[in-house]
Design a protein around this motif. Sequence first.
Motif, mmCIF file in Angstrom:
data_model
loop_
_atom_site.group_PDB
_atom_site.id
_atom_site.type_symbol
_atom_site.label_atom_id
_atom_site.label_comp_id
_atom_site.label_asym_id
_atom_site.label_seq_id
_atom_site.Cartn_x
_atom_site.Cartn_y
_atom_site.Cartn_z
ATOM 1 N N ALA A 21 9.071 -24.329 -59.412
ATOM 2 C CA ALA A 21 7.762 -24.108 -60.039
ATOM 3 C C ALA A 21 7.807 -22.841 -60.868
ATOM 4 C CB ALA A 21 6.665 -24.008 -58.978
ATOM 5 N N SER A 22 6.983 -22.802 -61.916
ATOM 6 C CA SER A 22 6.857 -21.580 -62.714
ATOM 7 C C SER A 22 5.850 -20.660 -62.033
ATOM 8 C CB SER A 22 6.399 -21.915 -64.132
ATOM 9 O OG SER A 22 5.148 -22.592 -64.100
ATOM 10 N N LEU A 23 6.018 -19.361 -62.242
ATOM 11 C CA LEU A 23 5.173 -18.366 -61.598
ATOM 12 C C LEU A 23 4.539 -17.474 -62.646
ATOM 13 C CD1 LEU A 23 4.167 -16.813 -59.048
ATOM 14 C CD2 LEU A 23 6.281 -15.457 -59.197
ATOM 15 N N VAL A 24 3.230 -17.265 -62.508
ATOM 16 C CA VAL A 24 2.488 -16.356 -63.371
ATOM 17 C C VAL A 24 1.736 -15.377 -62.489
ATOM 18 C CG1 VAL A 24 0.639 -16.131 -65.063
ATOM 19 C CG2 VAL A 24 2.233 -18.032 -65.230
ATOM 20 N N PRO A 30 -1.302 -20.966 -66.425
ATOM 21 C CA PRO A 30 0.060 -21.404 -66.716
ATOM 22 C C PRO A 30 0.071 -22.799 -67.339
ATOM 23 C CG PRO A 30 -0.414 -21.735 -64.414
ATOM 24 C CD PRO A 30 -1.654 -21.121 -65.014
ATOM 25 N N PRO A 32 1.722 -26.271 -66.473
ATOM 26 C CA PRO A 32 2.546 -27.108 -65.613
ATOM 27 C C PRO A 32 3.104 -28.301 -66.385
ATOM 28 C CG PRO A 32 0.233 -27.556 -65.227
ATOM 29 C CD PRO A 32 0.287 -26.436 -66.212
ATOM 30 N N THR A 33 4.184 -28.857 -65.869
ATOM 31 C CA THR A 33 4.747 -30.098 -66.407
ATOM 32 C C THR A 33 4.969 -31.045 -65.237
ATOM 33 O OG1 THR A 33 7.061 -29.410 -66.171
ATOM 34 C CG2 THR A 33 5.931 -28.789 -68.208
ATOM 35 N N LYS A 36 7.799 -29.680 -63.264
ATOM 36 C CA LYS A 36 7.708 -28.321 -62.713
ATOM 37 C C LYS A 36 6.240 -27.920 -62.515
ATOM 38 C CE LYS A 36 10.660 -25.090 -63.679
ATOM 39 N NZ LYS A 36 11.442 -23.984 -64.301
ATOM 40 N N ALA A 38 3.094 -25.377 -61.415
ATOM 41 C CA ALA A 38 2.837 -23.989 -61.811
ATOM 42 C C ALA A 38 2.049 -23.289 -60.714
ATOM 43 C CB ALA A 38 2.068 -23.936 -63.124
ATOM 44 N N CYS A 40 -0.008 -19.568 -59.874
ATOM 45 C CA CYS A 40 -0.600 -18.354 -60.423
ATOM 46 C C CYS A 40 -1.169 -17.521 -59.285
ATOM 47 C CB CYS A 40 -1.697 -18.698 -61.431
ATOM 48 S SG CYS A 40 -2.571 -17.259 -62.088
ATOM 49 N N TRP A 149 -0.944 -25.825 -59.581
ATOM 50 C CA TRP A 149 -1.101 -27.085 -60.291
ATOM 51 C C TRP A 149 0.172 -27.907 -60.088
ATOM 52 C CZ3 TRP A 149 -2.567 -22.376 -61.997
ATOM 53 C CH2 TRP A 149 -3.876 -22.203 -62.495
ATOM 54 N N TYR A 215 -5.168 -29.636 -58.347
ATOM 55 C CA TYR A 215 -5.273 -28.177 -58.443
ATOM 56 C C TYR A 215 -5.770 -27.646 -57.100
ATOM 57 C CZ TYR A 215 -7.629 -23.876 -60.200
ATOM 58 O OH TYR A 215 -8.072 -22.604 -60.420
#
Length: 257
Positions: A21-24, A30, A32-33, A36, A38, A40, A149, A215
């Motif tokens: 996952a991406s991190l913000v 963020p 999301p895809t 991946k 997301a 936050c 997400w 979410y």
Amino acid sequence: MLHALEKLFDADLKQLLGDRASLVLGPVAPVPTAAKPAVCLSAGSLETGWAGDEAGGARGPAYRLQARTLAAKAGQPGNFTVPAGFAVADVQAPPGRLLNAADHYVQQGQTLQFLTPPTAPVLARLRGEAARGYTERQSASLALTLAVWAATGAVASELAGEVTGAVLARLADTNVVDLVVPGDGPLALRLYRPLAWPARVESTSQRLGSSDWPYVTVLLAVRGELELALGVGTPEPVSRIEHIEYQTQVQPGFSPG
């Protein structure tokens, strides 16, 4: 100020999430895809005082403060040089973990001596000359918001649980967070003994771009003790009584005739 609290979790969450996952960090939405999710994490507010607390706290004297990462002396992994003109107020090793002076270190002159050489960076708060201003502590509460997400609600819920656990674990191992690090400015702000728990959990969906994403949000309530140290210039001159002199006069004895 609050970004310092968010950064406390950066390394732990990056290690936990990896490429999953991406991190913000901070109040930024963020992207999301499907492949991946997301995550936050943001610190949204800080308030001082709780219901029933007295307004304000006991004020103490002010000093010129500095925060320094100390380096060990060559060939002496347990000895660290303290800059001239400063005394060690407290030590974090690793940063975020205050050490007990009696159990871990002593200051001998301008040398900080550890009973056992530390394996983590040594961050010292240094106290210099007296200054105008004050030091004061008050109870404080903060709000941390975790949002996840993902393509499915199950993945979002699972990630939210993992990240919440990592955040609570980091706070359980942290007894001080420097929100404003003492340095060139007059202000130093730190949070002592932060304790956290999930105050609210919500599961819903949110439209991002052209898609609706499951979410999950977790509101973490954090409580602790906030210390504000304000040191400005030199203190006002104070008149002091250096000594008191007494004079006595002995009268000759008198006896009636």
